[in-house]
Design a protein around this motif. Structure first.
Motif, PDB file in Angstrom:
ATOM      1  N   GLU A 144      -7.751   1.843  -5.575  1.00 48.37           N
ATOM      2  CA  GLU A 144      -8.670   1.182  -4.655  1.00 48.37           C
ATOM      3  C   GLU A 144      -8.382   1.654  -3.226  1.00 48.37           C
ATOM      4  O   GLU A 144      -7.289   1.418  -2.696  1.00 48.37           O
ATOM      5  CB  GLU A 144      -8.500  -0.338  -4.731  1.00 48.37           C
ATOM      6  N   LEU A 145      -9.378   2.312  -2.613  1.00 45.17           N
ATOM      7  CA  LEU A 145      -9.205   2.850  -1.262  1.00 45.17           C
ATOM      8  C   LEU A 145     -10.318   2.392  -0.324  1.00 45.17           C
ATOM      9  O   LEU A 145     -10.637   3.069   0.653  1.00 45.17           O
ATOM     10  CB  LEU A 145      -9.185   4.387  -1.315  1.00 45.17           C
ATOM     11  N   ALA A 146     -10.892   1.250  -0.575  1.00 48.15           N
ATOM     12  CA  ALA A 146     -12.056   0.779   0.186  1.00 48.15           C
ATOM     13  C   ALA A 146     -11.685   0.401   1.615  1.00 48.15           C
ATOM     14  O   ALA A 146     -10.542   0.048   1.922  1.00 48.15           O
ATOM     15  CB  ALA A 146     -12.689  -0.423  -0.519  1.00 48.15           C
ATOM     16  N   ASN A 147     -12.681   0.480   2.507  1.00 46.53           N
ATOM     17  CA  ASN A 147     -12.550   0.044   3.899  1.00 46.53           C
ATOM     18  C   ASN A 147     -11.417   0.755   4.630  1.00 46.53           C
ATOM     19  O   ASN A 147     -10.534   0.143   5.222  1.00 46.53           O
ATOM     20  CB  ASN A 147     -12.337  -1.481   3.965  1.00 46.53           C
ATOM     21  N   ASN A 148     -11.452   2.073   4.555  1.00 49.03           N
ATOM     22  CA  ASN A 148     -10.489   2.895   5.269  1.00 49.03           C
ATOM     23  C   ASN A 148     -11.226   3.950   6.087  1.00 49.03           C
ATOM     24  O   ASN A 148     -12.387   3.758   6.439  1.00 49.03           O
ATOM     25  CB  ASN A 148      -9.509   3.539   4.271  1.00 49.03           C
ATOM     26  N   ASN A 149     -10.538   5.042   6.407  1.00 45.54           N
ATOM     27  CA  ASN A 149     -11.135   6.117   7.204  1.00 45.54           C
ATOM     28  C   ASN A 149     -11.040   7.447   6.462  1.00 45.54           C
ATOM     29  O   ASN A 149     -10.851   8.494   7.065  1.00 45.54           O
ATOM     30  CB  ASN A 149     -10.433   6.223   8.558  1.00 45.54           C
ATOM     31  N   VAL A 150     -11.187   7.384   5.158  1.00 42.14           N
ATOM     32  CA  VAL A 150     -11.143   8.603   4.346  1.00 42.14           C
ATOM     33  C   VAL A 150     -12.440   9.378   4.567  1.00 42.14           C
ATOM     34  O   VAL A 150     -13.536   8.818   4.458  1.00 42.14           O
ATOM     35  CB  VAL A 150     -10.974   8.263   2.852  1.00 42.14           C
ATOM     36  N   LEU A 180      -4.985   0.129  -1.962  1.00 48.00           N
ATOM     37  CA  LEU A 180      -4.667   0.465  -0.573  1.00 48.00           C
ATOM     38  C   LEU A 180      -5.867   0.207   0.340  1.00 48.00           C
ATOM     39  O   LEU A 180      -6.003   0.849   1.390  1.00 48.00           O
ATOM     40  CB  LEU A 180      -4.237   1.933  -0.479  1.00 48.00           C
ATOM     41  N   SER A 181      -6.707  -0.726  -0.037  1.00 48.75           N
ATOM     42  CA  SER A 181      -7.878  -1.054   0.774  1.00 48.75           C
ATOM     43  C   SER A 181      -7.453  -1.667   2.107  1.00 48.75           C
ATOM     44  O   SER A 181      -6.487  -2.429   2.180  1.00 48.75           O
ATOM     45  CB  SER A 181      -8.791  -2.040   0.025  1.00 48.75           C
ATOM     46  N   GLU A 182      -8.181  -1.313   3.169  1.00 43.67           N
ATOM     47  CA  GLU A 182      -7.947  -1.853   4.507  1.00 43.67           C
ATOM     48  C   GLU A 182      -6.513  -1.634   4.984  1.00 43.67           C
ATOM     49  O   GLU A 182      -5.886  -2.522   5.562  1.00 43.67           O
ATOM     50  CB  GLU A 182      -8.297  -3.341   4.557  1.00 43.67           C
ATOM     51  N   THR A 188      -3.418  -4.501   0.004  1.00 43.19           N
ATOM     52  CA  THR A 188      -4.619  -4.741   0.797  1.00 43.19           C
ATOM     53  C   THR A 188      -4.280  -5.359   2.158  1.00 43.19           C
ATOM     54  O   THR A 188      -3.488  -6.293   2.238  1.00 43.19           O
ATOM     55  CB  THR A 188      -5.573  -5.696   0.047  1.00 43.19           C
ATOM     56  N   ARG A 189      -4.873  -4.781   3.220  1.00 47.01           N
ATOM     57  CA  ARG A 189      -4.716  -5.243   4.599  1.00 47.01           C
ATOM     58  C   ARG A 189      -3.290  -5.094   5.133  1.00 47.01           C
ATOM     59  O   ARG A 189      -2.947  -5.669   6.162  1.00 47.01           O
ATOM     60  CB  ARG A 189      -5.201  -6.690   4.759  1.00 47.01           C
ATOM     61  N   GLN A 190      -2.458  -4.325   4.463  1.00 47.37           N
ATOM     62  CA  GLN A 190      -1.123  -4.010   4.961  1.00 47.37           C
ATOM     63  C   GLN A 190      -1.245  -2.708   5.769  1.00 47.37           C
ATOM     64  O   GLN A 190      -1.178  -1.614   5.228  1.00 47.37           O
ATOM     65  CB  GLN A 190      -0.151  -3.817   3.794  1.00 47.37           C
ATOM     66  N   VAL A 191      -1.471  -2.827   7.064  1.00 47.47           N
ATOM     67  CA  VAL A 191      -1.760  -1.647   7.877  1.00 47.47           C
ATOM     68  C   VAL A 191      -0.560  -0.697   7.866  1.00 47.47           C
ATOM     69  O   VAL A 191       0.576  -1.094   8.121  1.00 47.47           O
ATOM     70  CB  VAL A 191      -2.099  -2.049   9.326  1.00 47.47           C
ATOM     71  N   MET A 192      -0.850   0.579   7.546  1.00 45.43           N
ATOM     72  CA  MET A 192       0.211   1.556   7.342  1.00 45.43           C
ATOM     73  C   MET A 192      -0.055   2.829   8.134  1.00 45.43           C
ATOM     74  O   MET A 192      -1.203   3.185   8.389  1.00 45.43           O
ATOM     75  CB  MET A 192       0.336   1.882   5.845  1.00 45.43           C
ATOM     76  N   LEU A 238       7.919  -3.393   5.282  1.00 37.81           N
ATOM     77  CA  LEU A 238       7.001  -2.878   4.272  1.00 37.81           C
ATOM     78  C   LEU A 238       7.676  -2.799   2.912  1.00 37.81           C
ATOM     79  O   LEU A 238       7.084  -3.146   1.891  1.00 37.81           O
ATOM     80  CB  LEU A 238       6.487  -1.502   4.688  1.00 37.81           C
ATOM     81  N   LEU A 239       8.930  -2.372   2.889  1.00 38.23           N
ATOM     82  CA  LEU A 239       9.658  -2.269   1.628  1.00 38.23           C
ATOM     83  C   LEU A 239       9.841  -3.630   0.974  1.00 38.23           C
ATOM     84  O   LEU A 239       9.774  -3.758  -0.247  1.00 38.23           O
ATOM     85  CB  LEU A 239      11.019  -1.612   1.864  1.00 38.23           C
ATOM     86  N   GLN A 240      10.078  -4.644   1.778  1.00 36.92           N
ATOM     87  CA  GLN A 240      10.225  -5.994   1.231  1.00 36.92           C
ATOM     88  C   GLN A 240       8.924  -6.459   0.586  1.00 36.92           C
ATOM     89  O   GLN A 240       8.938  -7.096  -0.476  1.00 36.92           O
ATOM     90  CB  GLN A 240      10.656  -6.963   2.335  1.00 36.92           C
ATOM     91  N   VAL A 241       7.804  -6.124   1.226  1.00 29.72           N
ATOM     92  CA  VAL A 241       6.506  -6.474   0.652  1.00 29.72           C
ATOM     93  C   VAL A 241       6.320  -5.778  -0.700  1.00 29.72           C
ATOM     94  O   VAL A 241       5.926  -6.389  -1.693  1.00 29.72           O
ATOM     95  CB  VAL A 241       5.366  -6.076   1.619  1.00 29.72           C
TER      96      VAL A 241
END
Length: 449
Positions: A96-102, A70-72, A44-48, A26-29
């Motif tokens: 950006e926080l779209a497509n999450n579970n907030v 931080l979407s998806e 986006t789409r980097q599951v955390m 993740l840090l490299q990304v």
């Protein structure tokens, strides 16, 4: 060769990350993306996990970012809480926080802290937010600079809208996106009574099961005096809904109107053309209705469309007659983008467009799917002086064949063309190669399959 300062910055970056060696990937990304632009981070789409968000909140190099996506990413309320403790995200202007579970609890935390006081854009689309969350957001004293808010695809309901639109936050908004939030006509009535949205310039109410009754509420109210963009797509408003709107002051400043898939017929097009308020339109989307050739002819015969820069009349059963009406109108000289997909305009319609003296400003032309354009139509496009400024041409799912491909490949008129889509046109390998290795076309992108 990298300059010394760049090397020092990278070393400092690496030193700071040493304590997070267990999260090396993740840090490299993050490092790679910040090296491209230290003010923007798109994950986006980097599951955390929640611990990932905790680590993110502690990263001092993020102190410079103004954009965070931080979407998806699997973000939940726990992750929101971690972000809210960060000493490094105070410069954010877009989140950006779209497509999450907030959920509502997460929104409560986000709306109560001063960390995001510089935020101008907040995207919360497709989460688990209800009316309680909307109410918490509306009571925020810290989001003092927020101008754009997207709550689409949540269950806000009329109750949440009432709280939001009657708040000081609502007064400050310039753009509000509320697609598919369970609004309905009752919510439209609530919205029409709001007195706090005079600054709103963009409103998206698509997919909310609004009918002509909801449009009548808006027509009788005067709550959007500065509205420039109105999106009502995928609502069954019908012709009666358009009748209600066009005579109201709501349309006075409208520059973009989206009415895709709203149950309209030629009568709506005629009504828009005759409206005394519909004078400033720049972008109009009527895709997937039943406008037909006579509706198109009436609309483009009106001086109301003189400033129109983009029109979408796809899937409206125009046939060749509709394309010919467009081509012959002296009121479409400002058009830069034209979409006529799924209209059976055939070669006759394409030839009319290609020979029009009024469409010389076109930069994007979309004629994909079931327009039955054959080699003769492709030849007309290739030889057109009208299309000298065309940058984008989409002919997917027609029948131009190898012969049509050759006409396009040998064209000396399409000098500005950079994007060409001919997917599904019965091209052989030879036909594809004709386009792929054209010596006259200067394409940046060619779509063949």
């Amino acid at each position: 060769m990298a300059e010394a300062k760049d090397i020092d910055d990278s070393l400092e970056f690496l030193r700071f990350f040493e304590r997070y060696t267990e999260k090396e990937d993740l840090l490299q990304v993050i490092q790679h993306r910040l090296e491209k632009d230290p003010t923007r981070l798109d994950l986006t789409r980097q599951v955390m996990s929640e611990s990932d968000f905790k680590m993110l909140s502690e990263l001092q190099p993020l102190a410079r970012i103004v954009y965070l996506n931080l979407s998806e990413t699997g973000l939940k309320t726990g992750g929101i809480q971690q972000l809210c403790t960060s000493p490094n995200l105070g410069q954010l202007q877009t989140l950006e926080l779209a497509n999450n579970n907030v959920d509502d609890d997460g929104l409560f935390f986000l709306s109560r802290i001063s960390l995001f006081e510089n935020l101008k854009t907040l995207n919360l689309a497709s989460n688990e937010i209800g009316p309680v969350g909307a109410k918490a957001l509306s009571a925020s004293k810290t989001l003092a600079n927020l101008e754009t808010l997207d709550l689409s695809y949540n269950r806000i309901t009329p109750l949440g809208i009432k709280a939001l639109t009657n708040s000081e936050l609502g007064r400050r908004l310039r753009c509000l996106k509320l697609a598919d939030i369970g609004l309905g006509d009752d919510g439209a009535e609530q919205l029409s009574k709001c007195q706090q949205l005079e600054g709103l310039e963009t409103l998206d109410l698509s997919d909310n099961n609004l009918t002509d009754r909801g449009m009548e509420y808006f027509a009788r109210a005067n709550v959007f005096p500065n509205l420039k963009t109105l999106i009502l797509s995928n609502n069954p408003i019908g012709d009666d809904g358009v009748y209600a709107l066009v005579d109201s002051g709501l349309f006075e400043h409208i520059e973009e109107l989206q009415l895709r898939c709203t149950g309209l017929t030629a009568d709506s097009a005629i009504t828009l053309g005759q409206s005394a308020h519909f004078k400033n339109i720049r972008r109009l989307n009527l895709n997937n209705n039943d406008i037909r050739a006579d509706g198109t002819e009436a609309l483009v015969a009106s001086e109301n469309v003189k400033h129109l820069e983009a029109i979408d009349l796809g899937e409206n059963q125009l046939n060749a007659e509709g394309a010919i009406a467009l081509a012959e109108s002296p009121n479409v000289t400002s058009l830069k983008e034209l979409r006529l997909n799924n209209n059976n305009i055939a070669d006759e319609g394409v030839i009319a467009l290609a020979q029009s003296v009024h469409l010389a400003g076109l930069e994007e032309l979309y004629l994909e799917q079931d327009n039955w354009i054959r080699p003769r139509g492709a030849k007309a496009i290739a030889e057109s002086t009208t299309f000298a400024n065309l940058r984008v041409l989409v002919l997917g799912l027609n029948v131009i064949g190898d012969e049509g491909a050759r006409y396009l490949a040998e064209s000396t008129m399409l000098k500005s063309l950079t994007f060409l889509n001919v997917i599904g046109n019965k091209l052989s390998n030879a036909g594809e190669d004709t386009l792929r290795y054209s010596e006259t076309l200067k394409l940046k992108q060619l779509e063949l399959v």
